[in-house]
Design a protein around this motif. Structure first.
Motif, mmCIF file in Angstrom:
data_model
loop_
_atom_site.group_PDB
_atom_site.id
_atom_site.type_symbol
_atom_site.label_atom_id
_atom_site.label_comp_id
_atom_site.label_asym_id
_atom_site.label_seq_id
_atom_site.Cartn_x
_atom_site.Cartn_y
_atom_site.Cartn_z
ATOM 1 N N ASP A 175 15.435 60.982 -68.443
ATOM 2 C CA ASP A 175 15.027 60.630 -67.091
ATOM 3 C C ASP A 175 14.040 59.463 -67.175
ATOM 4 O OD1 ASP A 175 14.874 60.815 -64.388
ATOM 5 O OD2 ASP A 175 13.839 62.736 -64.317
ATOM 6 N N PRO A 176 14.449 58.235 -66.797
ATOM 7 C CA PRO A 176 13.572 57.072 -66.976
ATOM 8 C C PRO A 176 12.251 57.218 -66.229
ATOM 9 C CG PRO A 176 15.812 56.402 -66.434
ATOM 10 C CD PRO A 176 15.750 57.886 -66.218
ATOM 11 N N LEU A 177 11.192 56.709 -66.854
ATOM 12 C CA LEU A 177 9.875 56.720 -66.224
ATOM 13 C C LEU A 177 9.694 55.464 -65.381
ATOM 14 C CD1 LEU A 177 7.715 57.915 -69.251
ATOM 15 C CD2 LEU A 177 8.431 59.270 -67.284
ATOM 16 N N LEU A 178 9.243 55.652 -64.146
ATOM 17 C CA LEU A 178 8.998 54.550 -63.215
ATOM 18 C C LEU A 178 7.510 54.480 -62.898
ATOM 19 C CD1 LEU A 178 11.940 55.106 -60.679
ATOM 20 C CD2 LEU A 178 11.954 53.806 -62.816
ATOM 21 N N LEU A 179 7.065 53.303 -62.522
ATOM 22 C CA LEU A 179 5.679 53.122 -62.129
ATOM 23 C C LEU A 179 5.513 53.529 -60.669
ATOM 24 C CD1 LEU A 179 2.817 51.931 -62.772
ATOM 25 C CD2 LEU A 179 3.664 49.781 -61.764
ATOM 26 N N VAL A 180 4.549 54.395 -60.394
ATOM 27 C CA VAL A 180 4.206 54.727 -59.007
ATOM 28 C C VAL A 180 2.765 54.280 -58.770
ATOM 29 C CG1 VAL A 180 5.816 56.629 -58.743
ATOM 30 C CG2 VAL A 180 3.586 57.087 -59.715
ATOM 31 N N LEU A 181 2.530 53.697 -57.616
ATOM 32 C CA LEU A 181 1.218 53.171 -57.290
ATOM 33 C C LEU A 181 0.970 53.320 -55.798
ATOM 34 C CD1 LEU A 181 1.502 49.262 -57.503
ATOM 35 C CD2 LEU A 181 3.435 50.770 -57.790
ATOM 36 N N VAL A 241 7.130 52.638 -55.498
ATOM 37 C CA VAL A 241 7.792 52.889 -56.786
ATOM 38 C C VAL A 241 8.359 51.586 -57.322
ATOM 39 C CG1 VAL A 241 9.578 54.206 -57.976
ATOM 40 C CG2 VAL A 241 8.385 55.215 -56.019
ATOM 41 N N ARG A 242 8.079 51.299 -58.579
ATOM 42 C CA ARG A 242 8.569 50.072 -59.184
ATOM 43 C C ARG A 242 9.190 50.360 -60.545
ATOM 44 N NH1 ARG A 242 6.066 45.540 -57.338
ATOM 45 N NH2 ARG A 242 7.770 44.503 -58.454
ATOM 46 N N GLU A 243 10.308 49.691 -60.831
ATOM 47 C CA GLU A 243 10.891 49.752 -62.156
ATOM 48 C C GLU A 243 10.223 48.715 -63.049
ATOM 49 O OE1 GLU A 243 15.072 49.680 -62.484
ATOM 50 O OE2 GLU A 243 15.428 51.148 -60.891
ATOM 51 N N LEU A 244 10.078 49.046 -64.306
ATOM 52 C CA LEU A 244 9.488 48.136 -65.283
ATOM 53 C C LEU A 244 10.542 47.843 -66.348
ATOM 54 C CD1 LEU A 244 6.000 49.878 -65.736
ATOM 55 C CD2 LEU A 244 6.559 47.938 -64.244
ATOM 56 N N PRO A 245 11.246 46.721 -66.250
ATOM 57 C CA PRO A 245 12.324 46.429 -67.197
ATOM 58 C C PRO A 245 11.877 46.435 -68.654
ATOM 59 C CG PRO A 245 12.372 44.909 -65.331
ATOM 60 C CD PRO A 245 11.090 45.675 -65.228
#
Length: 302
Positions: free
Chosen positions: A171-177, A264-268
């Motif tokens: 389960d990929p980790l995403l940045l939440v802010l 929520v942001r993806e970090l490539p």
């Protein structure tokens, strides 16, 4: 041959002693007088050749050996109760039951609910007992045969003589802010943008060094988090982020339908993920266990 009645007496006395350091409380709970109960415990100690309790005029306490024996006794009685229940169900013509251990990720990813729906459709008479436990507890349950399958955050050792495992999902980790955070509007985020930001670290395992491991992984990517809070699980982290306390990395399955206040942001450049494994004993006692294991493996995303 151990007498289960004596073992139940022992557990009752151990619990009462922990609370009051007196056998009388256990006798009241078991609806017997104190003298016969004390004789049963003395007989158990004699049969085992083991001192379970330290006694003096003022109080009674478990010995160190007694504490070890208590843990094993509880496991044995749990399994005996399960075996009795299974026998009764089989005697009524039912198929028995399944005891499933799981970590929260198995639920919020939808994998365990999906497998249970399939099981209910294919075998509506199966009784299912669910036990939310840490991975180490589940491995012990598999060895003691008090669990049929375990859904865990990490696999057993590859050379484990008793247990097998298979990776179910990553389960990929995403940045939440926080939604109002300046970085929430920035089109592309680089590691340097996260350097020194207030951070909520999410506990990912029972490893005492998990926090150091998390920081080291961030530094390797090019930023150093300023950890202001620790969260025991992802939902807590999401609530703290929504309240403006900092940033966090949370698995994708947790941020679907996120509450207002969180971006929520993806970090490539970040390929971290939360993993979920299925584990089971190498020896299947009943066909339904193997069938459900296959259902769980089929429910995992490709």
């Amino acid at each position: 041959m151990l007498d289960l009645r004596q073992l139940r007496y022992f557990v009752a006395v151990a619990v009462a002693v922990a609370e009051t350091e007196h056998v009388g409380r256990a006798a009241e709970q078991l609806h017997i007088s104190q003298s016969p109960l004390s004789r049963q415990i003395a007989q158990l100690e004699k049969d085992l050749g083991l001192t379970l309790f330290e006694r003096d005029r003022q109080r009674i306490r478990l010995t160190s050996d007694g504490r070890v024996f208590l843990g094993e006794t509880r496991a044995l009685l749990t399994h005996a109760g399960r075996l009795e229940n299974l026998g009764r169900r089989l005697g009524r013509g039912e198929e028995g039951g399944l005891c499933i251990g799981y970590v929260p990720d198995a639920m919020h990813t939808g994998l365990l609910p999906a497998a249970l729906r399939t099981l209910r459709t294919e075998r509506p008479g199966i009784h299912v007992a669910l036990y939310g436990q840490q991975s180490a507890e589940q491995f012990e349950g598999l060895r003691r045969r008090s669990l049929d399958i375990a859904l865990v955050q990490e696999p057993p050792a590859e050379d484990d003589p008793d247990l097998c495992s298979a990776l179910l999902l990553e389960d990929p980790l995403l940045l939440v802010l926080p939604e109002g955070h300046p970085l929430a509007q920035q089109p592309d985020l680089a590691p340097a943008d996260l350097d020194g930001q207030p951070w909520i670290a999410v506990e990912s395992s029972r490893d005492p060094a998990w926090r150091d491991t998390f920081v080291a992984s961030c530094v390797a990517l090019g930023f150093t988090p300023d950890i202001t809070l620790d969260a025991a699980e992802p939902l807590t982290a999401l609530g703290l982020v929504a309240s403006g306390f900092g940033l966090a990395l949370v698995q994708r399955s947790m941020v679907r339908g996120t509450a207002p206040g969180v971006a929520v942001r993806e970090l490539p450049w970040h390929d971290g993920s939360a993993r979920l494994w299925a584990a089971w004993h190498r020896t299947d006692l009943r066909p339904v266990v193997g069938e459900f294991r296959a259902t769980v493996l089929d429910a995992a995303p490709a």
